[in-house]
Scaffold this motif. Structure first.
Motif, PDB file in Angstrom:
ATOM      1  N   THR A  54      59.286  40.091  29.665  1.00  0.00           N
ATOM      2  CA  THR A  54      59.471  40.049  30.995  1.00  0.00           C
ATOM      3  C   THR A  54      58.510  40.943  31.664  1.00  0.00           C
ATOM      4  N   GLU A  55      58.235  41.828  31.107  1.00  0.00           N
ATOM      5  CA  GLU A  55      56.959  42.872  31.508  1.00  0.00           C
ATOM      6  C   GLU A  55      55.580  42.165  31.617  1.00  0.00           C
ATOM      7  N   ALA A  56      55.326  41.266  30.534  1.00  0.00           N
ATOM      8  CA  ALA A  56      54.179  40.317  30.489  1.00  0.00           C
ATOM      9  C   ALA A  56      54.089  39.294  31.625  1.00  0.00           C
ATOM     10  N   GLU A  57      55.332  38.668  31.996  1.00  0.00           N
ATOM     11  CA  GLU A  57      55.530  37.764  33.079  1.00  0.00           C
ATOM     12  C   GLU A  57      55.046  38.564  34.508  1.00  0.00           C
ATOM     13  N   GLY A  58      55.793  39.758  34.558  1.00  0.00           N
ATOM     14  CA  GLY A  58      55.563  40.465  35.776  1.00  0.00           C
ATOM     15  C   GLY A  58      54.278  41.018  36.011  1.00  0.00           C
ATOM     16  N   TYR A  59      53.381  41.211  35.006  1.00  0.00           N
ATOM     17  CA  TYR A  59      52.307  41.896  34.894  1.00  0.00           C
ATOM     18  C   TYR A  59      51.126  40.446  35.257  1.00  0.00           C
ATOM     19  N   GLN A  60      51.701  39.371  34.764  1.00  0.00           N
ATOM     20  CA  GLN A  60      50.783  38.123  34.878  1.00  0.00           C
ATOM     21  C   GLN A  60      51.102  37.613  36.527  1.00  0.00           C
ATOM     22  N   LYS A  61      52.213  37.721  37.087  1.00  0.00           N
ATOM     23  CA  LYS A  61      52.357  37.483  38.605  1.00  0.00           C
ATOM     24  C   LYS A  61      51.723  38.413  39.331  1.00  0.00           C
ATOM     25  N   ARG A  62      51.645  39.820  38.994  1.00  0.00           N
ATOM     26  CA  ARG A  62      51.193  40.716  39.818  1.00  0.00           C
ATOM     27  C   ARG A  62      49.522  40.401  39.676  1.00  0.00           C
ATOM     28  N   ALA A  63      48.956  40.209  38.483  1.00  0.00           N
ATOM     29  CA  ALA A  63      47.722  39.697  38.453  1.00  0.00           C
ATOM     30  C   ALA A  63      47.288  38.588  39.131  1.00  0.00           C
ATOM     31  N   GLU A  64      48.071  37.586  39.120  1.00  0.00           N
ATOM     32  CA  GLU A  64      47.704  36.558  40.151  1.00  0.00           C
ATOM     33  C   GLU A  64      47.717  36.814  41.562  1.00  0.00           C
ATOM     34  N   GLU A  65      48.714  37.619  41.873  1.00  0.00           N
ATOM     35  CA  GLU A  65      48.702  37.978  43.338  1.00  0.00           C
ATOM     36  C   GLU A  65      47.515  38.794  43.881  1.00  0.00           C
ATOM     37  N   THR A  66      47.286  39.584  42.902  1.00  0.00           N
ATOM     38  CA  THR A  66      45.988  40.652  43.111  1.00  0.00           C
ATOM     39  C   THR A  66      44.845  39.695  43.270  1.00  0.00           C
ATOM     40  N   LYS A  68      44.636  36.477  44.257  1.00  0.00           N
ATOM     41  CA  LYS A  68      44.829  35.678  45.352  1.00  0.00           C
ATOM     42  C   LYS A  68      44.608  36.643  46.670  1.00  0.00           C
ATOM     43  N   GLN A  69      45.061  37.818  46.678  1.00  0.00           N
ATOM     44  CA  GLN A  69      44.601  38.658  47.520  1.00  0.00           C
ATOM     45  C   GLN A  69      43.259  39.047  47.662  1.00  0.00           C
ATOM     46  N   ALA A  71      40.773  37.084  46.406  1.00  0.00           N
ATOM     47  CA  ALA A  71      40.067  35.674  46.956  1.00  0.00           C
ATOM     48  C   ALA A  71      40.246  35.693  48.678  1.00  0.00           C
ATOM     49  N   ARG A  72      41.483  35.866  48.955  1.00  0.00           N
ATOM     50  CA  ARG A  72      41.584  36.055  50.591  1.00  0.00           C
ATOM     51  C   ARG A  72      40.758  36.885  51.198  1.00  0.00           C
ATOM     52  N   ASP A  73      40.601  38.121  50.714  1.00  0.00           N
ATOM     53  CA  ASP A  73      39.900  39.136  51.147  1.00  0.00           C
ATOM     54  C   ASP A  73      38.050  38.762  51.212  1.00  0.00           C
ATOM     55  N   VAL A  74      37.833  38.156  50.075  1.00  0.00           N
ATOM     56  CA  VAL A  74      36.542  37.569  49.956  1.00  0.00           C
ATOM     57  C   VAL A  74      36.222  36.631  51.147  1.00  0.00           C
ATOM     58  N   ILE A  75      37.110  35.594  51.266  1.00  0.00           N
ATOM     59  CA  ILE A  75      37.064  34.478  52.428  1.00  0.00           C
ATOM     60  C   ILE A  75      37.019  35.430  53.787  1.00  0.00           C
ATOM     61  N   LEU A  76      37.736  36.159  54.072  1.00  0.00           N
ATOM     62  CA  LEU A  76      37.739  36.931  55.302  1.00  0.00           C
ATOM     63  C   LEU A  76      36.544  37.646  55.512  1.00  0.00           C
ATOM     64  N   ASN A  77      36.110  38.511  54.307  1.00  0.00           N
ATOM     65  CA  ASN A  77      34.894  39.152  54.452  1.00  0.00           C
ATOM     66  C   ASN A  77      33.567  38.098  54.865  1.00  0.00           C
ATOM     67  N   VAL A  78      33.556  36.958  54.023  1.00  0.00           N
ATOM     68  CA  VAL A  78      32.638  35.897  54.393  1.00  0.00           C
ATOM     69  C   VAL A  78      32.602  35.533  55.623  1.00  0.00           C
ATOM     70  N   GLU A  79      33.923  35.035  55.995  1.00  0.00           N
ATOM     71  CA  GLU A  79      33.987  34.723  57.369  1.00  0.00           C
ATOM     72  C   GLU A  79      33.691  35.447  58.456  1.00  0.00           C
ATOM     73  N   SER A  80      34.094  36.910  58.344  1.00  0.00           N
ATOM     74  CA  SER A  80      33.590  38.004  59.404  1.00  0.00           C
ATOM     75  C   SER A  80      32.060  38.107  59.348  1.00  0.00           C
ATOM     76  N   SER A  81      31.396  37.992  58.216  1.00  0.00           N
ATOM     77  CA  SER A  81      30.042  38.273  58.162  1.00  0.00           C
ATOM     78  C   SER A  81      29.337  37.000  58.744  1.00  0.00           C
ATOM     79  N   ILE A  82      29.591  35.543  58.409  1.00  0.00           N
ATOM     80  CA  ILE A  82      28.987  34.601  59.096  1.00  0.00           C
ATOM     81  C   ILE A  82      29.174  34.500  60.364  1.00  0.00           C
ATOM     82  N   THR A  83      30.354  34.913  60.874  1.00  0.00           N
ATOM     83  CA  THR A  83      30.602  35.044  62.434  1.00  0.00           C
ATOM     84  C   THR A  83      29.809  35.787  63.034  1.00  0.00           C
ATOM     85  N   LYS A  84      29.807  37.214  62.705  1.00  0.00           N
ATOM     86  CA  LYS A  84      28.844  38.316  63.167  1.00  0.00           C
ATOM     87  C   LYS A  84      27.519  37.686  63.023  1.00  0.00           C
TER      88      LYS A  84
END
Length: 188
Positions: A54-66, A68-69, A71-84
């Motif tokens: 259960t702990e391993a599954e929870g850790y894996q889910k948290r790792a996947e969410e981290t 994903k977050q 990756a989203r932050d990288v995309i937003l930063n790249v988008e912001s940099s390119i836009t600027k």
């Protein structure tokens, strides 16, 4: 003596039987305790394994969410940099276009071609001089020099209550708004 011998044998037999019965009871109790300890250990091991899973599954889910977050932050930063970067380039190109007096004069004339009311046109020193010469024949237009306007111009109507700004920053911002949706599509 035989009675004594037989009595001793009987006592000995009773003692051995009693000792054997006590030994059997002790062995049975020990076997039972060992079985209980073994069952408890197996149950505890199963619970520990289930908890670890259960702990391993929870850790894996948290790792996947981290991830994903991140990756989203990288995309937003790249988008912001390119836009600027693109907004900076766009602003530079618009400023360059507005510093060309001929192009800026054509833009002013295009902006005011349908204006019939009195209007005030504010522009930088060079453009204001060119506009005064171009609009000298039109009496409803007043050209003033705006010392703060480096590039572009503004048109004020209705006694200054309505103003349309055509400065590099305003034009670049408007173009950027229109380009931002297409840029966002490219980045996704």
């Amino acid at each position: 003596m035989e009675d004594l011998q037989s009595l001793l044998e009987k006592i000995n037999r009773d003692g051995v039987e009693k000792a054997n019965a006590t030994a059997k009871t002790i062995i049975d109790e020990a076997t039972e305790k060992a079985a209980k300890i073994l069952a408890d250990a197996k149950a505890e091991a199963a619970a520990t394994a289930a908890n670890a899973k259960t702990e391993a599954e929870g850790y894996q889910k948290r790792a996947e969410e981290t991830i994903k977050q991140a990756a989203r932050d990288v995309i937003l930063n790249v988008e912001s940099s390119i836009t600027k970067m693109l907004e900076g380039l766009l602003l530079k190109d618009v400023e360059t276009a507005l510093t060309d007096e001929k192009a800026a004069t054509e833009l002013v004339l295009s902006a005011i071609k349908d204006v019939t009311a009195d209007a005030e046109i504010a522009a930088g020193e060079k453009l204001a001089a060119t506009l005064k010469a171009s609009l000298a024949a039109k009496k409803n237009f007043t050209v003033i020099t705006d010392s703060q306007a480096e590039t572009g111009f503004s048109v004020k109507l209705d006694g200054g209550r309505v103003e349309h700004a055509f400065t590099a920053g305003v034009i670049a911002a408007e173009l950027s708004k229109r380009l931002r949706a297409d840029l966002a599509k490219l980045l996704k």
